[in-house]
Design an enzyme around this catalytic site. Structure first.
Site, PDB file in Angstrom:
ATOM      1  N   CYS A   1       0.798  -1.218   0.000  1.00 16.63           N
ATOM      2  CA  CYS A   1       0.000   0.000   0.000  1.00 16.63           C
ATOM      3  C   CYS A   1       0.831   1.269   0.000  1.00 16.63           C
ATOM      4  O   CYS A   1       0.279   2.364  -0.022  1.00 16.63           O
ATOM      5  CB  CYS A   1      -0.915   0.026   1.218  1.00 16.63           C
ATOM      6  SG  CYS A   1      -0.030   0.180   2.782  1.00 16.63           S
TER       7      CYS A   1
ATOM      8  N   PHE B   1      -6.840   0.789 -17.160  1.00 13.45           N
ATOM      9  CA  PHE B   1      -7.375  -0.375 -17.867  1.00 13.45           C
ATOM     10  C   PHE B   1      -6.766  -0.503 -19.264  1.00 13.45           C
ATOM     11  O   PHE B   1      -7.472  -0.734 -20.252  1.00 13.45           O
ATOM     12  CB  PHE B   1      -8.903  -0.300 -17.963  1.00 13.45           C
ATOM     13  CG  PHE B   1      -9.588  -0.530 -16.639  1.00 13.45           C
ATOM     14  CD1 PHE B   1      -9.611  -1.787 -16.061  1.00 13.45           C
ATOM     15  CD2 PHE B   1     -10.193   0.529 -15.978  1.00 13.45           C
ATOM     16  CE1 PHE B   1     -10.235  -1.989 -14.834  1.00 13.45           C
ATOM     17  CE2 PHE B   1     -10.818   0.335 -14.752  1.00 13.45           C
ATOM     18  CZ  PHE B   1     -10.843  -0.929 -14.185  1.00 13.45           C
ATOM     19  N   LEU B   2      -5.442  -0.370 -19.321  1.00 13.17           N
ATOM     20  CA  LEU B   2      -4.722  -0.483 -20.591  1.00 13.17           C
ATOM     21  C   LEU B   2      -4.516  -1.967 -20.889  1.00 13.17           C
ATOM     22  O   LEU B   2      -3.610  -2.612 -20.351  1.00 13.17           O
ATOM     23  CB  LEU B   2      -3.385   0.251 -20.508  1.00 13.17           C
ATOM     24  CG  LEU B   2      -2.436   0.105 -21.705  1.00 13.17           C
ATOM     25  CD1 LEU B   2      -3.134   0.449 -23.013  1.00 13.17           C
ATOM     26  CD2 LEU B   2      -1.197   0.968 -21.489  1.00 13.17           C
ATOM     27  N   ARG B   3      -5.379  -2.491 -21.741  1.00 14.29           N
ATOM     28  CA  ARG B   3      -5.358  -3.924 -22.045  1.00 14.29           C
ATOM     29  C   ARG B   3      -5.714  -4.119 -23.517  1.00 14.29           C
ATOM     30  O   ARG B   3      -6.786  -3.697 -23.959  1.00 14.29           O
ATOM     31  CB  ARG B   3      -6.360  -4.673 -21.171  1.00 14.29           C
ATOM     32  CG  ARG B   3      -6.098  -4.505 -19.679  1.00 14.29           C
ATOM     33  CD  ARG B   3      -7.225  -5.021 -18.831  1.00 14.29           C
ATOM     34  NE  ARG B   3      -6.998  -4.751 -17.419  1.00 14.29           N
ATOM     35  CZ  ARG B   3      -7.858  -5.061 -16.452  1.00 14.29           C
ATOM     36  NH1 ARG B   3      -9.001  -5.657 -16.756  1.00 14.29           N
ATOM     37  NH2 ARG B   3      -7.571  -4.765 -15.196  1.00 14.29           N
ATOM     38  N   GLY B   4      -4.814  -4.764 -24.255  1.00 13.72           N
ATOM     39  CA  GLY B   4      -5.055  -4.960 -25.677  1.00 13.72           C
ATOM     40  C   GLY B   4      -5.134  -3.616 -26.381  1.00 13.72           C
ATOM     41  O   GLY B   4      -4.313  -2.730 -26.168  1.00 13.72           O
ATOM     42  N   GLU B   5      -6.117  -3.461 -27.234  1.00  9.84           N
ATOM     43  CA  GLU B   5      -6.304  -2.202 -27.950  1.00  9.84           C
ATOM     44  C   GLU B   5      -7.460  -1.413 -27.328  1.00  9.84           C
ATOM     45  O   GLU B   5      -8.402  -0.986 -27.994  1.00  9.84           O
ATOM     46  CB  GLU B   5      -6.533  -2.462 -29.436  1.00  9.84           C
ATOM     47  CG  GLU B   5      -5.307  -3.040 -30.130  1.00  9.84           C
ATOM     48  CD  GLU B   5      -5.440  -3.063 -31.635  1.00  9.84           C
ATOM     49  OE1 GLU B   5      -6.489  -2.622 -32.153  1.00  9.84           O
ATOM     50  OE2 GLU B   5      -4.495  -3.515 -32.306  1.00  9.84           O
ATOM     51  N   ARG B   6      -7.347  -1.184 -26.031  1.00  4.40           N
ATOM     52  CA  ARG B   6      -8.376  -0.456 -25.297  1.00  4.40           C
ATOM     53  C   ARG B   6      -7.747   0.174 -24.055  1.00  4.40           C
ATOM     54  O   ARG B   6      -6.893  -0.428 -23.417  1.00  4.40           O
ATOM     55  CB  ARG B   6      -9.506  -1.385 -24.887  1.00  4.40           C
ATOM     56  CG  ARG B   6     -10.658  -0.687 -24.161  1.00  4.40           C
ATOM     57  CD  ARG B   6     -11.694  -1.694 -23.667  1.00  4.40           C
ATOM     58  NE  ARG B   6     -12.823  -1.036 -23.040  1.00  4.40           N
ATOM     59  CZ  ARG B   6     -12.819  -0.582 -21.781  1.00  4.40           C
ATOM     60  NH1 ARG B   6     -11.744  -0.725 -21.033  1.00  4.40           N
ATOM     61  NH2 ARG B   6     -13.881   0.008 -21.280  1.00  4.40           N
TER      62      ARG B   6
END
Length: 279
Positions: free
Chosen positions: A120, A261-266
């Site tokens: 934390c 939420f940077l995941r794949g192309e999103r």
């Protein structure tokens, strides 16, 4: 004997699969305390649970992020403990930071959060008001980046995570330039430690502020991550998970583009949309 613990250790595990059990050796991420002391005051200012490695950079980055030092010249020397009263195995868990002559830092803000956990960050840390009182500047405008550059960052981070590949139990923080080229990466059991190691490396190399760089952290973006990024002048901060509400508040006030939420192309943009070029 004064030996330094490595970043990973071997352990015996029992694998249960398809109703059968087998024994094998596995590798675990090392987690040990690091005590940061200031010389010549002989004052312990923090104890953090970390993965051994880049300890000097971690100490420098922590002190810079907390406002104890303001530039590279404030630090005269960093060394491991040589106190013969301390067990040899523990001397690499204590770092002495010698400040320049005449520098008397204000340590009172650190008294409230003496202990730091890997999960934390510094407990009981002052929030947004502390950054205002320190006079942290708003991050300058620019650079602008395309979504394709942002999309490419997680794969580059993962490919460079050597210890994670061996243990599966480690966070990482990475710095990229505005074209998406990986400049540096550090791993640790704590995201905030990994970022402190990066900032400390930049501080000791006279590379601050990081006004044209992108930071990517594994996991979520907390107040800790945005606080440290603000002090280092980072304009774009990305994470693969969600930001906290206070992280969004810090990013908004200090002009940081915050991506989650940077995941794949999103990905989601929470603040600073002007730096994302979708034209």
């Amino acid at each position: 004997m004064n030996t330094q613990t490595g970043s990973k250790i071997k352990a015996q595990v029992w694998v249960v699969e398809n109703g059968k059990m087998r024994s094998r050796l596995d590798q675990l991420t090392t987690e040990e305390p690091l005590e940061i002391r200031l010389a010549p005051f002989q004052k312990t200012v923090a104890v953090t649970m970390r993965t051994p490695g880049a300890d000097f950079e971690l100490a420098a980055g922590f002190l810079y992020s907390e406002g104890v030092v303001n530039d590279r010249e404030d630090i005269r020397r960093i060394s491991y403990c040589v106190d013969k009263l301390v067990d040899g195995e523990q001397r690499h868990n204590i770092v002495n930071v010698e400040l320049r002559d005449g520098l008397i830092p204000d340590l009172q803000p650190l008294e409230r959060h003496f202990y730091t956990s890997s999960a934390c960050g510094v407990c009981g840390k002052a929030s947004l008001e502390a950054l205002r009182l320190r006079g942290c500047p708003v991050i300058p405008s620019g650079p602008t980046v395309t979504p394709e550059i942002i999309y490419s960052l997680p794969d580059k981070l993962r490919a460079a995570q050597g210890i994670f590949a061996a243990t599966g139990g480690l966070h990482a923080a990475a710095i990229f330039d505005a074209q998406g080229q990986l400049l540096n990466l550090r791993e640790d059991v704590g995201r905030h430690n990994a970022l402190d190691k990066l900032i400390g490396t930049a501080l000791l190399s006279d590379e601050l502020p990081l006004n044209n760089c992108i930071v990517l952290v594994s996991g979520r973006s907390s107040f800790e991550i945005l606080q440290k990024s603000t002090t280092a002048g980072v304009p774009i901060v990305c994470s693969v998970s969600a930001p906290s509400s206070l992280a969004v508040s810090v990013a908004k006030e200090f002009g940081i583009t915050l991506i989650g939420f940077l995941r794949g192309e999103r990905f989601n943009v929470y603040t600073g949309l002007q730096r994302i070029n979708t034209a």
